[in-house]
Design a protein around this motif. Structure first.
Motif, mmCIF file in Angstrom:
data_model
loop_
_atom_site.group_PDB
_atom_site.id
_atom_site.type_symbol
_atom_site.label_atom_id
_atom_site.label_comp_id
_atom_site.label_asym_id
_atom_site.label_seq_id
_atom_site.Cartn_x
_atom_site.Cartn_y
_atom_site.Cartn_z
ATOM 1 N N ILE A 160 -14.418 51.453 11.016
ATOM 2 C CA ILE A 160 -14.319 51.104 9.597
ATOM 3 C C ILE A 160 -13.631 52.223 8.835
ATOM 4 N N ILE B 231 -14.125 50.949 2.833
ATOM 5 C CA ILE B 231 -15.406 50.235 3.008
ATOM 6 C C ILE B 231 -16.560 51.192 2.743
ATOM 7 N N PHE C 63 -20.571 44.844 5.432
ATOM 8 C CA PHE C 63 -20.043 45.155 6.761
ATOM 9 C C PHE C 63 -21.174 45.421 7.750
ATOM 10 N N HIS D 31 -16.471 55.677 12.323
ATOM 11 C CA HIS D 31 -16.143 55.689 10.897
ATOM 12 C C HIS D 31 -15.370 56.950 10.527
ATOM 13 N N TYR E 240 -10.254 47.105 14.185
ATOM 14 C CA TYR E 240 -10.141 47.989 13.025
ATOM 15 C C TYR E 240 -10.441 47.175 11.774
ATOM 16 N N CYS E 241 -11.553 47.508 11.102
ATOM 17 C CA CYS E 241 -11.943 46.799 9.886
ATOM 18 C C CYS E 241 -11.613 47.637 8.660
ATOM 19 N N PHE E 242 -10.932 47.013 7.710
ATOM 20 C CA PHE E 242 -10.703 47.671 6.434
ATOM 21 C C PHE E 242 -10.732 46.630 5.329
ATOM 22 N N HIS F 299 -13.832 42.712 7.645
ATOM 23 C CA HIS F 299 -15.011 42.600 8.514
ATOM 24 C C HIS F 299 -15.574 41.188 8.602
#
Length: 257
Positions: free
Chosen positions: A8, A12, A22, A37, A180-182, A242
């Motif tokens: 993340i 976030i 998330f 993170h 990859y979460c953004f 997410h």
């Protein structure tokens, strides 16, 4: 057996509501999972509050000794423990790690021909055996963006790179999906248009988009890591919001060779 490695971004982390959403989505993922993170904006705010001037080159932070103290305090301390506590509240048995803990991620200080990055690490080795033991005992490892050189020196290390290197190491013993979460839905054709998601990017398209400056700044090291990961055994890579963790039909970007 599959392992999901999820990274993340700072946007976030900086938004308590978004982070809560998330972590709720992440906590519902069944099976083996690893969270990585960053936390760049929090470190920048802290640095500026004590009179330090953050420097970035191509999306990577220059880390002198005072800045290293800040990023260790924020990444390995405040952010990491906050996330671990929230995951424990959601019945995920999380443990926070830097690369120094259990010698999980060993790095060397970056040696660049023209730029002195300071105390920035390039990953050399992952302790896959210990990571495997943690996962098999239903531990959820939560990694911050700090590694070490095995000589007592902590090193600031790009969180995207850490996620990539952990995924590559784990792919020796598991099938690995790296996500990859953004805050965006994926890699965008137009940075001002959140709906302009490029759903699939291969190496040829990446080179073209980079040449056209569609992809730039911090997205370049992120995608470089993606292609490196795929070429070294990682099964799947996704980039996006997410929401896709619980709903695979949500619009996102898939990276392929």
């Amino acid at each position: 057996m599959e392992v999901k490695v999820i990274k993340i971004g700072g946007n976030i982390i900086d938004n308590p509501t978004e982070l809560e959403q998330f972590l709720t989505d992440f906590s519902k993922i069944q099976g083996y999972k690893v969270l990585v993170h960053g936390g760049g904006k929090s470190a920048t705010k802290m640095a500026e509050s004590i009179g330090l001037v953050p420097q970035m080159i191509e999306g990577r932070r220059i880390t002198d000794s005072p800045m290293l103290d800040v990023v260790v305090m924020i990444y390995a301390g405040q952010i990491n423990k906050h996330i671990v506590a929230q995951l424990q509240a959601k019945d995920n048995n999380a443990i926070g790690f830097s690369g120094a803990d259990g010698n999980l991620i060993q790095s060397t200080k970056r040696n660049h021909p023209t730029i002195d990055y300071g105390f920035v690490g390039d990953v050399q080795q992952v302790n896959t055996n210990l990571l495997k033991i943690l996962l098999e005992n239903n531990i959820v490892p939560v990694f911050c963006a700090i590694t070490h050189d095995k000589n007592g020196q902590l090193l600031n290390t790009n969180a995207d790179t850490i996620a990539s290197e952990l995924s590559i190491a784990l792919s020796e013993v598991f099938e690995v999906t790296l996500t990859y979460c953004f805050e965006k839905q994926g890699v965008l054709q137009d940075s001002e248009d959140d709906s302009s998601v490029i759903t699939t990017i291969n190496e040829d398209l990446y080179k073209q988009l980079k040449a056209e400056k569609v992809i730039h700044s911090g997205m370049i090291p992120k995608l470089d890591n993606c292609f490196n990961s795929l070429s070294r055994g990682v099964q799947k890579i996704k980039i996006g919001h997410h929401k896709m963790l619980q709903n695979p039909d949500v619009l996102h970007t898939t990276i392929t060779l």
